[in-house]
Design an enzyme around this catalytic site. Structure first.
Site, PDB file in Angstrom:
ATOM      1  N   TYR A  25      13.237  -0.767  16.463  1.00 58.70           N
ATOM      2  CA  TYR A  25      13.363  -0.620  15.043  1.00 58.70           C
ATOM      3  C   TYR A  25      14.632  -1.188  14.421  1.00 58.70           C
ATOM      4  CZ  TYR A  25      10.575   1.464  11.408  1.00 58.70           C
ATOM      5  OH  TYR A  25       9.726   1.643  10.363  1.00 58.70           O
ATOM      6  N   ARG A  58      13.426   1.992   5.709  1.00 56.57           N
ATOM      7  CA  ARG A  58      13.899   2.628   6.946  1.00 56.57           C
ATOM      8  C   ARG A  58      14.618   1.647   7.864  1.00 56.57           C
ATOM      9  NH1 ARG A  58       7.964   4.323   8.396  1.00 56.57           N
ATOM     10  NH2 ARG A  58       7.719   2.332   7.343  1.00 56.57           N
ATOM     11  N   HIS A  90       8.633  -5.457  12.560  1.00 54.23           N
ATOM     12  CA  HIS A  90       8.002  -4.473  11.681  1.00 54.23           C
ATOM     13  C   HIS A  90       8.259  -4.886  10.239  1.00 54.23           C
ATOM     14  CE1 HIS A  90       7.507  -0.278   9.956  1.00 54.23           C
ATOM     15  NE2 HIS A  90       8.345  -0.814   9.103  1.00 54.23           N
ATOM     16  N   HIS A 119       2.131  -5.169  10.916  1.00 53.56           N
ATOM     17  CA  HIS A 119       1.829  -4.482   9.646  1.00 53.56           C
ATOM     18  C   HIS A 119       1.651  -5.493   8.516  1.00 53.56           C
ATOM     19  CE1 HIS A 119       3.283  -1.281  12.114  1.00 53.56           C
ATOM     20  NE2 HIS A 119       4.558  -1.413  11.836  1.00 53.56           N
ATOM     21  N   ASP A 182      -0.688   1.068  17.018  1.00 55.40           N
ATOM     22  CA  ASP A 182       0.379   2.074  17.048  1.00 55.40           C
ATOM     23  C   ASP A 182      -0.141   3.334  17.736  1.00 55.40           C
ATOM     24  OD1 ASP A 182       2.579   0.758  16.115  1.00 55.40           O
ATOM     25  OD2 ASP A 182       2.479   1.529  14.092  1.00 55.40           O
TER      26      ASP A 182
HETATM   27 ZN   LIG Z   1       6.202  -0.444  12.659  1.00 61.33          ZN
END
Ligand SMILES: [Zn+2]
Length: 287
Positions: A25, A58, A90, A119, A182
């Site tokens: 992430y 995020r 992401h 995504h 996911d």
């Molecule tokens: Zn993601």
């Protein structure tokens, strides 16, 4: 860590193994050995980095330099170890969309095939950009959903079947798209003010549902739609032995019945599901 596990793919002799991405992430990445390059070169299951979040509230809001440094480490380590060294990105729903990715392609020598943004079907505007990205030769990953009607209605998410139809109409290469679930990953739920309201869980069963929709609702040939979860990810992620039925491959097979429901699963030649019932159970699963 969650996103790292959520992207697990593949099977081994016991049933489940993982091809994973190092870090998760945020940049700079958390690594196992202390360096991205060592992780990819030394740890056999690690095939790249991700999900690196961009254009998302995020995200760690990586700078351009941070981003391309991590990308270059993954690429070089992938080349040296015979792995994909893929950068799984992401994409959030921020207005910058894939701007950071486009800039990296413009200002460095790194090829477009080093990246797998995911995504991409989060909203119609992002999807439009990603159609053109795929037309330019980029790989794109759709995210499946257990309840595509709900997400289409509330979030404007582009369901896989409609998105794939669009790619076909646009003449995008049928080698360039994948679909992921996911599965078992956390699915945080936000309200319209981006306030966190609860947590859901991703389910891998959404994949076959999405393939069925392609065939039954959009008249897309099964052999085209199924590439999203078989030969295309195997090729893009360089998963040797996976993705095609041929001599000397791993014999990971899924037999579908006449309604395209999963009937039989064979992993590396070992029966895992037979007549729609599991025959092998995980350590924490009761019979
Ligand atoms: Zn993601």
């Amino acid at each position: 860590m969650v996103s790292l596990l959520a992207k697990a793919k593949g099977l081994d002799e016991e049933g489940i193994t993982t091809y994973i991405y190092t870090g998760s992430y945020r940049l700079p990445l958390k690594t196992i050995t202390g360096e991205i390059m060592k992780d990819i070169m030394v740890v056999d299951k690690i095939i790249g980095i991700g999900e690196v979040a961009i254009s998302d509230h995020r995200s760690s809001q990586p700078t351009f330099e941070e981003f391309v440094r991590a990308v270059s480490d993954a690429r070089v380590a992938g080349m040296l170890s015979g792995k994909a060294g893929i950068i799984n990105i992401h994409l959030g729903d921020g207005p910058r969309k894939i701007a950071l990715l486009r800039r990296a392609l413009k200002e460095t020598e790194i090829p477009i095939t080093q990246f797998l943004p995911t995504h991409i079907n989060r909203n119609p505007e992002l999807f439009e950009e990603c159609v053109y990205y795929a037309k330019d030769g980029g790989y794109i990953d759709f995210t499946g959903s257990e309840d595509p009607d709900f997400w289409e209605e509330t979030d404007g998410e582009v369901r896989f079947s409609k998105g794939l139809k669009r790619l076909i109409e646009e003449g995008v290469s049928m080698d360039n798209f994948t679909l992921s679930s996911d599965g078992q990953g956390s699915m945080p739920i936000f309200n319209e003010k981006k306030e966190y309201v609860g947590i859901g869980i991703g389910k891998s069963t959404c994949l076959i549902k999405a393939i069925k929709e392609c065939v039954y609702c959009e008249s897309i040939p099964l052999e085209t739609a199924i590439r999203a979860i078989t030969s295309n990810p195997a090729k893009i992620l360089k998963l040797n032995g996976k993705g095609r039925i041929e001599p000397d491959m791993d014999a990971d097979l899924c037999l579908l019945d006449e309604n395209l429901d999963v009937d039989t699963v064979v992993a590396k030649g070992k029966m895992m599901v037979e007549n729609k019932k599991p025959v092998v159970y995980g350590i924490f699963e009761g019979k």
